[in-house]
Write a protein that holds these residues in place. Sequence first.
Motif, PDB file in Angstrom:
ATOM      1  N   PHE A  83      15.758  11.614  65.876  1.00 53.54           N
ATOM      2  CA  PHE A  83      15.080  10.821  64.849  1.00 53.54           C
ATOM      3  C   PHE A  83      13.686  10.483  65.373  1.00 53.54           C
ATOM      4  CE2 PHE A  83      18.258   8.716  61.742  1.00 53.54           C
ATOM      5  CZ  PHE A  83      18.829   9.943  61.485  1.00 53.54           C
ATOM      6  N   GLY A  84      12.674  11.023  64.716  1.00 53.42           N
ATOM      7  CA  GLY A  84      11.325  10.895  65.261  1.00 53.42           C
ATOM      8  C   GLY A  84      10.622   9.597  64.900  1.00 53.42           C
ATOM      9  N   LEU A  85       9.446   9.457  65.495  1.00 51.60           N
ATOM     10  CA  LEU A  85       8.571   8.320  65.202  1.00 51.60           C
ATOM     11  C   LEU A  85       7.281   8.877  64.621  1.00 51.60           C
ATOM     12  CD1 LEU A  85       9.013   6.432  68.586  1.00 51.60           C
ATOM     13  CD2 LEU A  85       9.892   5.654  66.390  1.00 51.60           C
ATOM     14  N   TYR A  86       6.554   8.035  63.892  1.00 54.72           N
ATOM     15  CA  TYR A  86       5.231   8.450  63.418  1.00 54.72           C
ATOM     16  C   TYR A  86       4.258   8.267  64.581  1.00 54.72           C
ATOM     17  CZ  TYR A  86       7.220   8.776  58.828  1.00 54.72           C
ATOM     18  OH  TYR A  86       8.000   9.172  57.762  1.00 54.72           O
ATOM     19  N   ARG A  88       1.107   8.856  65.189  1.00 49.95           N
ATOM     20  CA  ARG A  88      -0.237   8.278  65.024  1.00 49.95           C
ATOM     21  C   ARG A  88      -0.177   6.795  64.672  1.00 49.95           C
ATOM     22  NH1 ARG A  88      -0.816  13.484  62.934  1.00 49.95           N
ATOM     23  NH2 ARG A  88      -0.023  12.800  60.930  1.00 49.95           N
ATOM     24  N   PHE A  89       0.985   6.340  64.236  1.00 54.02           N
ATOM     25  CA  PHE A  89       1.140   4.932  63.853  1.00 54.02           C
ATOM     26  C   PHE A  89       1.421   4.078  65.083  1.00 54.02           C
ATOM     27  CE2 PHE A  89       2.695   5.352  59.143  1.00 54.02           C
ATOM     28  CZ  PHE A  89       1.472   5.939  58.828  1.00 54.02           C
ATOM     29  N   VAL A  97       6.668   0.720  57.776  1.00 55.44           N
ATOM     30  CA  VAL A  97       7.148   1.691  56.780  1.00 55.44           C
ATOM     31  C   VAL A  97       8.564   1.307  56.341  1.00 55.44           C
ATOM     32  CG1 VAL A  97       7.761   4.119  56.390  1.00 55.44           C
ATOM     33  CG2 VAL A  97       5.723   3.563  57.733  1.00 55.44           C
ATOM     34  N   PHE A  98       9.386   0.967  57.327  1.00 56.11           N
ATOM     35  CA  PHE A  98      10.788   0.675  57.011  1.00 56.11           C
ATOM     36  C   PHE A  98      10.970  -0.745  56.473  1.00 56.11           C
ATOM     37  CE2 PHE A  98      10.627   4.361  59.550  1.00 56.11           C
ATOM     38  CZ  PHE A  98      11.536   5.196  58.929  1.00 56.11           C
ATOM     39  N   ASP A 100       8.868  -2.075  54.502  1.00 57.71           N
ATOM     40  CA  ASP A 100       8.494  -1.822  53.109  1.00 57.71           C
ATOM     41  C   ASP A 100       9.674  -1.254  52.328  1.00 57.71           C
ATOM     42  OD1 ASP A 100       6.045  -2.508  52.252  1.00 57.71           O
ATOM     43  OD2 ASP A 100       5.174  -0.493  52.288  1.00 57.71           O
ATOM     44  N   LEU A 101      10.279  -0.273  52.942  1.00 54.40           N
ATOM     45  CA  LEU A 101      11.383   0.456  52.316  1.00 54.40           C
ATOM     46  C   LEU A 101      12.575  -0.458  52.043  1.00 54.40           C
ATOM     47  CD1 LEU A 101      11.661   3.408  51.599  1.00 54.40           C
ATOM     48  CD2 LEU A 101      12.638   3.827  53.831  1.00 54.40           C
TER      49      LEU A 101
ATOM     50  N   HIS B   2       9.947   2.429  43.770  1.00 55.75           N
ATOM     51  CA  HIS B   2       9.609   1.667  44.981  1.00 55.75           C
ATOM     52  C   HIS B   2       9.508   2.613  46.188  1.00 55.75           C
ATOM     53  CE1 HIS B   2       9.749  -1.380  48.117  1.00 55.75           C
ATOM     54  NE2 HIS B   2      10.771  -0.736  48.647  1.00 55.75           N
ATOM     55  N   VAL B   6       6.330   3.516  48.666  1.00 52.36           N
ATOM     56  CA  VAL B   6       6.380   3.395  50.139  1.00 52.36           C
ATOM     57  C   VAL B   6       5.816   4.671  50.782  1.00 52.36           C
ATOM     58  CG1 VAL B   6       7.936   3.217  52.136  1.00 52.36           C
ATOM     59  CG2 VAL B   6       8.325   1.780  50.137  1.00 52.36           C
ATOM     60  N   LYS B   9       2.021   4.766  50.281  1.00 53.51           N
ATOM     61  CA  LYS B   9       1.356   3.807  51.190  1.00 53.51           C
ATOM     62  C   LYS B   9       1.339   4.332  52.618  1.00 53.51           C
ATOM     63  CE  LYS B   9       2.357  -0.691  50.931  1.00 53.51           C
ATOM     64  NZ  LYS B   9       3.257  -1.862  50.683  1.00 53.51           N
ATOM     65  N   LYS B  10       2.469   4.896  53.027  1.00 46.60           N
ATOM     66  CA  LYS B  10       2.566   5.459  54.385  1.00 46.60           C
ATOM     67  C   LYS B  10       1.531   6.570  54.568  1.00 46.60           C
ATOM     68  CE  LYS B  10       5.640   8.740  55.228  1.00 46.60           C
ATOM     69  NZ  LYS B  10       4.850   9.857  55.750  1.00 46.60           N
ATOM     70  N   ARG B  13      -2.046   5.277  54.755  1.00 43.65           N
ATOM     71  CA  ARG B  13      -2.288   4.699  56.081  1.00 43.65           C
ATOM     72  C   ARG B  13      -2.539   5.814  57.095  1.00 43.65           C
ATOM     73  NH1 ARG B  13       2.383   0.932  57.226  1.00 43.65           N
ATOM     74  NH2 ARG B  13       1.248  -0.768  56.289  1.00 43.65           N
ATOM     75  N   ASP B  14      -1.785   6.903  56.951  1.00 46.69           N
ATOM     76  CA  ASP B  14      -1.892   8.008  57.906  1.00 46.69           C
ATOM     77  C   ASP B  14      -3.179   8.816  57.708  1.00 46.69           C
ATOM     78  OD1 ASP B  14      -0.732   9.568  60.043  1.00 46.69           O
ATOM     79  OD2 ASP B  14      -0.448  11.158  58.570  1.00 46.69           O
ATOM     80  N   LYS B  17      -5.901   8.142  60.007  1.00 50.91           N
ATOM     81  CA  LYS B  17      -5.615   8.436  61.413  1.00 50.91           C
ATOM     82  C   LYS B  17      -5.528   9.938  61.648  1.00 50.91           C
ATOM     83  CE  LYS B  17      -2.904   4.194  61.752  1.00 50.91           C
ATOM     84  NZ  LYS B  17      -3.421   3.445  62.887  1.00 50.91           N
ATOM     85  N   ASN B  18      -5.265  10.685  60.580  1.00 51.52           N
ATOM     86  CA  ASN B  18      -5.082  12.127  60.701  1.00 51.52           C
ATOM     87  C   ASN B  18      -6.378  12.836  60.279  1.00 51.52           C
ATOM     88  OD1 ASN B  18      -4.199  14.732  60.723  1.00 51.52           O
ATOM     89  ND2 ASN B  18      -2.405  14.396  59.445  1.00 51.52           N
ATOM     90  N   GLU B  73       6.421  16.366  59.102  1.00 48.95           N
ATOM     91  CA  GLU B  73       7.572  15.444  58.995  1.00 48.95           C
ATOM     92  C   GLU B  73       8.868  16.156  59.387  1.00 48.95           C
ATOM     93  OE1 GLU B  73       7.861  12.059  57.603  1.00 48.95           O
ATOM     94  OE2 GLU B  73       6.410  11.973  55.984  1.00 48.95           O
ATOM     95  N   THR B  78      10.860  12.979  61.329  1.00 48.98           N
ATOM     96  CA  THR B  78      10.690  11.692  60.651  1.00 48.98           C
ATOM     97  C   THR B  78      11.232  11.781  59.219  1.00 48.98           C
ATOM     98  OG1 THR B  78       8.423  12.380  60.253  1.00 48.98           O
ATOM     99  CG2 THR B  78       8.766  10.770  61.989  1.00 48.98           C
ATOM    100  N   VAL B  81      14.735  10.667  59.106  1.00 56.89           N
ATOM    101  CA  VAL B  81      14.864   9.202  59.129  1.00 56.89           C
ATOM    102  C   VAL B  81      14.660   8.647  57.717  1.00 56.89           C
ATOM    103  CG1 VAL B  81      14.106   7.095  60.281  1.00 56.89           C
ATOM    104  CG2 VAL B  81      13.836   9.265  61.443  1.00 56.89           C
ATOM    105  N   LEU B  82      13.677   9.197  57.020  1.00 59.46           N
ATOM    106  CA  LEU B  82      13.422   8.727  55.645  1.00 59.46           C
ATOM    107  C   LEU B  82      14.610   9.030  54.739  1.00 59.46           C
ATOM    108  CD1 LEU B  82       9.695   9.831  55.122  1.00 59.46           C
ATOM    109  CD2 LEU B  82      10.537   7.535  55.578  1.00 59.46           C
ATOM    110  N   ILE B  87      15.726   7.535  50.910  1.00 54.98           N
ATOM    111  CA  ILE B  87      14.671   8.177  50.114  1.00 54.98           C
ATOM    112  C   ILE B  87      15.207   9.552  49.737  1.00 54.98           C
ATOM    113  CG2 ILE B  87      12.380   9.234  50.245  1.00 54.98           C
ATOM    114  CD1 ILE B  87      11.392   6.840  51.649  1.00 54.98           C
TER     115      ILE B  87
END
Lengths: 282, 228
Positions: A83-86, A88-89, A97-98, A100-101, B2, B6, B9-10, B13-14, B17-18, B73, B78, B81-82, B87
């Motif tokens: 299970f990865g992480l973002y 750049r965040f 993110v979560f 919010d979710l 919703h 999300v 918004k994610k 935000r990215d 940075k990207n 992703e 990631t 995870v979503l 989602i």
Amino acid sequence: MIKCVDLKKSYGDNEVLKGISFDIAEGQIFGLLGPSGAGKTTLIKILTGQLEYDSGTVTVLGKDPGMLSGDDKKKFGIMMDNFGLYERFSCGENLAVFADLYSVPESRIKEILDKVGLTNAYKRPASDLSKGMRARLQLARAFMYSPKIIFLDEPTSGLDPQTMKAIHRIILEKKAEGCTIFLTTHNMEEAAELCDNIILINEGKIVEQGRPEEICRRYDHHKRIRMHLSDGEDKEFERGESAAEQICELLKNGVVETIHSTEPTLESVFLELTGRDLEEER
Amino acid sequence: MHNMIVIIKKQLRDTFKNKTILIQFIMFPLMSVVMENAITLNDMPENFFTRLFAVMYIGMAPLTAAAAVISEEKEKNTLRVLMMADISPRQYLCGIGIYIWTLCMAGAAVMSINLPSSKRLFFMTVMAAGFVISIVAGACIGIFSRNQMMATSLQIPCMMVLSFAPMLSMFNESIKKISAVFYTQQLKLIFDGMSFDGITASSVMILCANALICVILFLLAYRRKGLE
């Protein structure tokens, strides 16, 4: 809370799970021990509905994992190696993110980062974190929504003892809050320290199950007591009435430096049952 | 809804940075504004750079952004995870699509500054349609690819053909004939006319056929690979 009966799963010709059965009560820490490739991650994926199984019965929160609704899944906290992480965040943004979710207030982010010891890393990008910090961030993410069931796949694998202790402390705190925790590991000390019940699996089959201390006692074939005396001598006694008097005498004389019973560790039980080491890579 | 918000918004935000994605969104709008105002040649058609870069923008930015975001992703796990956080694949893909489309439309709005106000609605409508086709094409690549490297190796030839063929068709008849089957070439022809009345039935048919092919490829890629 989680129940498996005769669960089987194959990848092509390779049967990975060969009839696994267990029942986990609410509020327990349940450990799944086995060497790499034993089927631990496959089992966790099935329980969390990420993977379909071939036969048997699986119920999580009273439902088949494939039938779990979105709200049910929100009751899970999952920490898996894959299970990865973002990257750049920052830590805070990853959790945002979560938050919010799950419609969790933003204030919870700081609170949870405090809890896992990442307060100072709030603004640090995930790409700059050490392995231990990443594990703690993943753990924080798993706890965002006050989950009912927490799945932890090798949560302390490759971590330093200090981080490992910190993670153990958090897991025990979650248990005290009433969470049910499903933990896979090949670290038998971790299992002995944390788990109420464990199963040992090897090549997709359960080879032993029960409470860790019970399992160790069950395989205590020697039933002896070892002592190290202050004059440097090591003594060993068979457990029984005759040894009791001698041990009592030595204790009275104050010459005993250490005293141990000879029940095996989970590691040696596993070795005895399978001829393989728990840490052994395939 | 919703969950889609999300995701949007994610992504927003990215975006800051990207840098690779950010450049895709701002490069052509910026270039068109600069070049339209800095270069004047004899016999140069009206709004030449805006029309040229608009087609290149359609063929490049949404396609690469969609492919890059989805494949990253997948590679970094990631997405898993979503999915575990309730989602659905539909919500995720819609969220990504809306995010890319909105940013591209903002870029198109910047490009439209160079146009007379009477042409802006036409320009934005055509751009909007072009972005949708490119986003679907990019999503196909993203879904089909296991990782970013595979996505890059697939998206570069697609992007080159879709973006550069319309430009090269101005200099070579053979390329013009071949590139007529691509939606970007048809969009270039539509931009040459610069009015709703100038849109031919054949252009609309080719655009629809391209869109249909992209949707079919998307469904096939999704059916075969899902979002795993």
